[in-house]
Design a protein around this motif. Sequence first.
Motif, PDB file in Angstrom:
ATOM      1  N   LEU A   1     -38.190  -0.803  54.929  1.00  0.00           N
ATOM      2  CA  LEU A   1     -37.142  -0.256  54.064  1.00  0.00           C
ATOM      3  C   LEU A   1     -37.250   1.274  54.019  1.00  0.00           C
ATOM      4  CD1 LEU A   1     -37.061  -2.929  51.211  1.00  0.00           C
ATOM      5  CD2 LEU A   1     -35.625  -2.786  53.261  1.00  0.00           C
ATOM      6  N   ILE A   2     -36.814   1.870  52.900  1.00  0.00           N
ATOM      7  CA  ILE A   2     -36.811   3.327  52.774  1.00  0.00           C
ATOM      8  C   ILE A   2     -38.172   3.793  52.261  1.00  0.00           C
ATOM      9  CG2 ILE A   2     -35.778   5.316  51.606  1.00  0.00           C
ATOM     10  CD1 ILE A   2     -33.847   4.114  53.545  1.00  0.00           C
ATOM     11  N   GLY A   3     -38.866   4.585  53.053  1.00  0.00           N
ATOM     12  CA  GLY A   3     -40.173   5.082  52.642  1.00  0.00           C
ATOM     13  C   GLY A   3     -40.061   6.206  51.631  1.00  0.00           C
ATOM     14  N   ASN A   4     -41.168   6.511  50.959  1.00  0.00           N
ATOM     15  CA  ASN A   4     -41.174   7.543  49.916  1.00  0.00           C
ATOM     16  C   ASN A   4     -41.513   8.915  50.486  1.00  0.00           C
ATOM     17  OD1 ASN A   4     -43.852   7.044  50.462  1.00  0.00           O
ATOM     18  ND2 ASN A   4     -44.506   7.034  48.317  1.00  0.00           N
ATOM     19  N   PHE A   5     -40.825   9.287  51.553  1.00  0.00           N
ATOM     20  CA  PHE A   5     -41.074  10.570  52.211  1.00  0.00           C
ATOM     21  C   PHE A   5     -39.773  11.082  52.806  1.00  0.00           C
ATOM     22  CE2 PHE A   5     -41.821   7.063  55.086  1.00  0.00           C
ATOM     23  CZ  PHE A   5     -41.135   7.411  56.235  1.00  0.00           C
ATOM     24  N   ALA A   6     -39.705  12.364  53.069  1.00  0.00           N
ATOM     25  CA  ALA A   6     -38.499  12.991  53.589  1.00  0.00           C
ATOM     26  C   ALA A   6     -38.108  12.403  54.942  1.00  0.00           C
ATOM     27  CB  ALA A   6     -38.701  14.495  53.710  1.00  0.00           C
ATOM     28  N   SER A   7     -36.804  12.230  55.140  1.00  0.00           N
ATOM     29  CA  SER A   7     -36.243  11.691  56.387  1.00  0.00           C
ATOM     30  C   SER A   7     -36.626  10.238  56.624  1.00  0.00           C
ATOM     31  CB  SER A   7     -36.655  12.539  57.596  1.00  0.00           C
ATOM     32  OG  SER A   7     -36.195  13.863  57.466  1.00  0.00           O
ATOM     33  N   ALA A   8     -36.874   9.489  55.555  1.00  0.00           N
ATOM     34  CA  ALA A   8     -37.309   8.105  55.695  1.00  0.00           C
ATOM     35  C   ALA A   8     -36.236   7.204  56.297  1.00  0.00           C
ATOM     36  CB  ALA A   8     -37.728   7.546  54.333  1.00  0.00           C
ATOM     37  N   ASP A   9     -34.965   7.637  56.242  1.00  0.00           N
ATOM     38  CA  ASP A   9     -33.914   6.811  56.836  1.00  0.00           C
ATOM     39  C   ASP A   9     -34.011   6.776  58.355  1.00  0.00           C
ATOM     40  OD1 ASP A   9     -33.312   9.507  56.815  1.00  0.00           O
ATOM     41  OD2 ASP A   9     -31.246   9.266  56.138  1.00  0.00           O
TER      42      ASP A   9
ATOM     43  N   ARG B   1     -35.072   3.103  33.114  1.00  0.00           N
ATOM     44  CA  ARG B   1     -35.538   3.853  31.943  1.00  0.00           C
ATOM     45  C   ARG B   1     -35.998   5.257  32.306  1.00  0.00           C
ATOM     46  NH1 ARG B   1     -39.091  -0.492  28.326  1.00  0.00           N
ATOM     47  NH2 ARG B   1     -37.366  -1.949  27.916  1.00  0.00           N
ATOM     48  N   GLU B   2     -36.489   5.401  33.532  1.00  0.00           N
ATOM     49  CA  GLU B   2     -36.909   6.709  34.019  1.00  0.00           C
ATOM     50  C   GLU B   2     -36.536   6.818  35.491  1.00  0.00           C
ATOM     51  OE1 GLU B   2     -41.516   5.414  35.045  1.00  0.00           O
ATOM     52  OE2 GLU B   2     -41.104   6.760  33.377  1.00  0.00           O
ATOM     53  N   ASN B   3     -36.551   8.034  35.990  1.00  0.00           N
ATOM     54  CA  ASN B   3     -36.203   8.264  37.389  1.00  0.00           C
ATOM     55  C   ASN B   3     -37.332   7.753  38.286  1.00  0.00           C
ATOM     56  OD1 ASN B   3     -35.645   9.384  39.965  1.00  0.00           O
ATOM     57  ND2 ASN B   3     -34.512  11.073  39.032  1.00  0.00           N
ATOM     58  N   LEU B   4     -37.021   6.723  39.068  1.00  0.00           N
ATOM     59  CA  LEU B   4     -38.010   6.117  39.953  1.00  0.00           C
ATOM     60  C   LEU B   4     -38.172   6.874  41.261  1.00  0.00           C
ATOM     61  CD1 LEU B   4     -36.856   2.388  39.642  1.00  0.00           C
ATOM     62  CD2 LEU B   4     -38.552   3.582  38.232  1.00  0.00           C
ATOM     63  N   GLY B   5     -37.266   7.797  41.524  1.00  0.00           N
ATOM     64  CA  GLY B   5     -37.209   8.444  42.823  1.00  0.00           C
ATOM     65  C   GLY B   5     -36.192   7.740  43.697  1.00  0.00           C
ATOM     66  N   ALA B   6     -35.653   8.475  44.656  1.00  0.00           N
ATOM     67  CA  ALA B   6     -34.590   7.928  45.496  1.00  0.00           C
ATOM     68  C   ALA B   6     -35.064   6.736  46.314  1.00  0.00           C
ATOM     69  CB  ALA B   6     -34.043   9.018  46.408  1.00  0.00           C
TER      70      ALA B   6
END
Length: 291
Positions: A179-187, A69-74
Motif C-alpha cells: 500500500l502507501i508507505g509513510n515516506f515521500a514518493s510512496a505512490d 480524532r487527530e491527523n494520522l498523516g497522509a
Amino acid sequence: MSGNRPRVSIGLPVYNGAPYLSETLDSLLSQTWTDFELIVSDNASTDATEEICRSYAARDARIRYLRNRENLGAAANYNRVFHLSSGEYFKWAAADDVCAPEFLERCVEALDREASVVLCYPRAQAIDEQGNFIRDYPSKPNADSAKPHERFYEFVCVPHPCVAVFGLIRASALRRTQLIGNFASADRPLLSELSLLGRFFELQEFLFYYRNHPKQSWRAYPTRQAVQAWYDPARAKKLTLPHSRVLREHLSSIGRAPLDRNERFSCYICMVWWIRRRWRKLAKNLVLQDI
C-alpha cells in the motif's frame, strides 16, 4: 450491487480540502456507473471540510463519512480508506481532482473484460485552480505489456506524474502490495509493485483532471522533513532518506513478485539503470542539509 456490497469502492482521504472538495464530490456522485460506495476519511481538518462532507453524506447514502480524532498523516489515511472498503474494485480520489462522468464505467468495463489487468486508468490532463486546461499528461505505451519487466521499466525508469495511482484497481491485487508507505514518493513504489502483479490498461479518453495548485502536498511543504511530516507526523523529526527508501522499496517489490528468473533479472537490470540516473540524489541523502 450484490446485497449491501458495491462492486466499486472509492476512498477519499482528505485534510483541509474545502477549496475544491465540493467540485470533486460532485464529479464522483455524477458517475454513470452508480454501484459504488464513497468512503471519506477526514484527517482532523480545521477548515470547512467536515461541514461539506456531512452535508453531502446527508443527501447521498453511498457516502460514508468518518473523521479522525487527530491527523494520522497522509499515508495512514490513504490506507485507512482502502482497509474500510468492500468493493471488488477500488479507487483513491484526491479532494482536489475531477473525474469525467464516464470514468468509472469505462474502467469497470476494462477490468471486467481483461482478467490479467490489475489497474485501469484514463488519460489525464492537468488543470489549474479555476479548472482551466494546462497540459496533457503523457501516455504510457508499455503499461499493458505482457512482460512484467517492461511494465516495471515504464513506471520506474520513465519519468511520469503518478496519475495512474488514481485509477481503478483490482482490490485483490492491491491487498498483495505494501500500500502507501509513510515516506515521500510512496505512490511510485506502489505503482511499480502493482506493475509486477499484472497488466495496466490505459484508456485513451481524457477522463481525469489532475489539479495543479500552490497547496498541493509536493508544493506546500518547503523541506523534506515537512513532506515527511505530511506523510507521517510521528516521523516529523526523524532522519529521512527519501531516494534511498524508494530504491529499497523498488528492490523489495522485485523480490516479492511472482516472477520467473529471467523477468526478475530484467527488473534488477532496470534498477541498475535507475541508480545510474539518480546516483547524485542518492549520494545527497548522506548530506545532512539534504535529508
